[in-house]
Design an enzyme around this catalytic site. Structure first.
Site, PDB file in Angstrom:
ATOM      1  N   SER A   1       0.800  -1.220   0.000  1.00  0.00           N
ATOM      2  CA  SER A   1       0.000   0.000   0.000  1.00  0.00           C
ATOM      3  C   SER A   1       0.837   1.275   0.000  1.00  0.00           C
ATOM      4  O   SER A   1       0.357   2.310  -0.445  1.00  0.00           O
ATOM      5  CB  SER A   1      -0.972   0.010   1.172  1.00  0.00           C
ATOM      6  OG  SER A   1      -0.284  -0.136   2.394  1.00  0.00           O
TER       7      SER A   1
ATOM      8  N   LYS B   1     -11.965   1.153  -1.878  1.00  0.00           N
ATOM      9  CA  LYS B   1     -10.930   1.741  -2.730  1.00  0.00           C
ATOM     10  C   LYS B   1     -11.425   1.742  -4.180  1.00  0.00           C
ATOM     11  O   LYS B   1     -12.351   2.475  -4.487  1.00  0.00           O
ATOM     12  CB  LYS B   1      -9.624   1.012  -2.484  1.00  0.00           C
ATOM     13  CG  LYS B   1      -9.123   1.413  -1.077  1.00  0.00           C
ATOM     14  CD  LYS B   1      -7.973   0.651  -0.522  1.00  0.00           C
ATOM     15  CE  LYS B   1      -7.660   1.191   0.877  1.00  0.00           C
ATOM     16  NZ  LYS B   1      -6.908   0.290   1.709  1.00  0.00           N
TER      17      LYS B   1
ATOM     18  N   HIS C   1      -5.467  -2.924  -2.934  1.00  0.00           N
ATOM     19  CA  HIS C   1      -5.158  -1.952  -3.993  1.00  0.00           C
ATOM     20  C   HIS C   1      -5.139  -2.561  -5.395  1.00  0.00           C
ATOM     21  O   HIS C   1      -4.887  -1.856  -6.364  1.00  0.00           O
ATOM     22  CB  HIS C   1      -3.830  -1.266  -3.691  1.00  0.00           C
ATOM     23  CG  HIS C   1      -3.853  -0.531  -2.393  1.00  0.00           C
ATOM     24  ND1 HIS C   1      -4.357   0.739  -2.270  1.00  0.00           N
ATOM     25  CD2 HIS C   1      -3.491  -0.924  -1.148  1.00  0.00           C
ATOM     26  CE1 HIS C   1      -4.285   1.115  -1.005  1.00  0.00           C
ATOM     27  NE2 HIS C   1      -3.764   0.126  -0.302  1.00  0.00           N
TER      28      HIS C   1
HETATM   29  C1  LIG Z   1      -6.923   0.139   3.160  1.00  0.00           C
HETATM   30  C2  LIG Z   1      -6.362  -1.196   3.492  1.00  0.00           C
HETATM   31  C3  LIG Z   1      -6.991  -2.050   4.400  1.00  0.00           C
HETATM   32  C4  LIG Z   1      -8.170  -1.604   5.222  1.00  0.00           C
HETATM   33  O1  LIG Z   1      -9.322  -1.597   4.473  1.00  0.00           O
HETATM   34  P1  LIG Z   1     -10.551  -0.691   4.952  1.00  0.00           P
HETATM   35  O2  LIG Z   1     -11.711  -1.222   4.215  1.00  0.00           O
HETATM   36  O3  LIG Z   1     -10.194   0.701   4.610  1.00  0.00           O
HETATM   37  O4  LIG Z   1     -10.683  -0.900   6.441  1.00  0.00           O
HETATM   38  C5  LIG Z   1      -6.487  -3.309   4.570  1.00  0.00           C
HETATM   39  N1  LIG Z   1      -5.386  -3.727   3.895  1.00  0.00           N
HETATM   40  C6  LIG Z   1      -4.724  -2.915   3.041  1.00  0.00           C
HETATM   41  C7  LIG Z   1      -3.519  -3.421   2.334  1.00  0.00           C
HETATM   42  C8  LIG Z   1      -5.188  -1.614   2.817  1.00  0.00           C
HETATM   43  O5  LIG Z   1      -4.531  -0.804   2.002  1.00  0.00           O
END
Ligand SMILES: *Cc1c(COP(=O)(O)O)cnc(C)c1O
Length: 386
Positions: free
Chosen positions: A181, A239, A209
């Site tokens: 990330s 996302k 992602h």
């Molecule tokens: C954003 C993210 C999460 C958390 O997801 P949310 O739905 O925002 O709680 C988990 N793992 C990774 C790699 C992320 O980038």
């Protein structure tokens, strides 16, 4: 008079400020998108994870309106009581089919999904093997599970192999971000699966992602990983999918186990069903989203070409919408981010402890919603400031 415990918090906050580690909350008005109103100003945003521009898409908004009329606002109960709505159920089936796994389970957030899966699969006598650059939610999940927690250097499969060989745990779980990330690079999925097979381990891949973006939107699983009963796949849905929640996809026995044992699934109110209806529409948009992905790819290429030879920092190697510009010192990254903001360009400085010391960076993220001109403005400004 402040009592002693409160005074300690106050000193702690002051120390964060002195070290340039205090994180502001910027105030957003209106909808998420490439152009947003932040703290009362119109800016071009290079920091959302809305990679396909779906967060305010009219088709998703219409799906929300329809679902709102049909089922109201709140889920009213947890999934195992009366909160499990047909929209949740239909989304799980559609998602599993789309990513090529037999079954899926919808969680309220990605953070909760990671807590749920790790605690359910790696109980006390288990061992979790985790990439050092994994997302914070995976670190917290491993710790909460009570399993042994063993970390390997980023993508260092030789070290992971040694750790697996030395393990006496019965339940072994290899855990990795699929797209990292803060770096934007991609985990070696098939090589991780080789190790999982050799050492009889699960492989849990968090594709927060990659889902919606990689491989025609189906995310970063390889054909082998899709077919493997050892692989548990996680997509977060706030996302690229533009909504909220997260879905784990795996063998049906794994999903049945999670329904019974994943406490962050069981002991919480279900996601509002109208969001599951939005997710069904989002899945359709992702499936039909080749044009969006093509736009995104061409913006990524434009940025990388434009920033070649930049003086103030270097883009890290990444083919994904996460294009971090490595700066080094916290204060330099903050200064650069502020200079961009005066030009109406929003790209946040990411500092320790989110990334290792002396690797502070601007985490630039691109979206299919960016125009050629948006990216050109960022490139020009970085050259001018640098
Ligand atoms: C954003 C993210 C999460 C958390 O997801 P949310 O739905 O925002 O709680 C988990 N793992 C990774 C790699 C992320 O980038």
């Amino acid at each position: 008079m402040t009592h002693a415990a409160l005074a300690r918090l106050q000193q702690g906050l002051a120390a964060l400020q002195a070290d340039h580690l205090e994180r502001p909350r910027r105030l957003l008005d209106g909808a998420q998108g490439a152009h947003v109103t932040i703290d009362g100003r119109r800016v071009i945003s290079f920091c959302s994870n809305d990679y396909l521009g779906l967060a305010a898409d009219p088709a998703l908004v219409a799906a929300a309106h329809d679902a709102l009329d049909a089922c109201g606002v709140g889920a009213g109960a947890a999934h195992l009581i009366t909160g499990h709505h047909r929209f949740h159920h239909d989304f799980e089936a559609a998602f599993a089919g789309f990513v090529g796994k037999p079954a899926a389970l919808l969680f309220s957030t990605g953070y909760m999904a990671n807590l749920g899966v790790l605690t359910a699969l790696a109980a006390r006598r288990g061992e979790v093997f985790a990439d050092k650059l994994n997302h914070a939610s995976l670190v917290d999940a491993a710790q909460l599970s009570g399993a042994n927690f063993t970390r390997y250097r980023h993508n260092d499969l030789a070290q992971l192999e040694g750790q697996l060989a030395a393990s006496r745990a019965q339940d072994k779980l290899i855990v990795s971000d699929l797209v990292f990330s803060m770096d934007g690079d991609i985990a070696p999925v098939d090589a991780l699966l080789d190790l999982a097979e050799r050492f009889d381990a699960w492989l849990y891949l968090d594709d927060a992602h990659g889902f919606g973006v990689l491989n025609d939107g189906r995310g970063g699983l390889t054909a082998r990983a899709r077919a493997s009963d050892r692989v548990i796949y996680l997509a977060t849905l706030g996302k690229a999918a533009g909504v909220a929640g997260a879905a784990a996809a795996a063998n049906k026995i794994v999903i049945d186990w999670l329904i019974q044992k994943a406490r962050p699934y069981i002991y919480t109110t279900a996601l509002p069903p109208l969001l599951a209806a939005c997710l069904l529409e989002s899945l359709r948009q992702i499936e039909a989203g080749d044009a969006r992905r093509e736009r995104l790819r061409s913006r990524i290429a434009q940025l990388r070409e434009g920033l070649a030879g930049l003086k103030c920092g270097e883009l890290m190697p990444s083919t994904t919408p996460i294009q971090p510009l490595l700066i080094g010192a916290n204060a330099d990254a903050v200064r650069l981010s502020q200079a961009l903001l005066t030009r109406g360009l929003l790209a946040p400085a990411i500092r320790t402890p989110t990334v290792p010391a002396d690797t502070a960076r601007l985490r630039i993220t691109l979206s299919a919603a960016h125009s050629v001109d948006d990216v050109a403005q960022l490139v020009e400004a970085l050259h001018a400031i640098g």
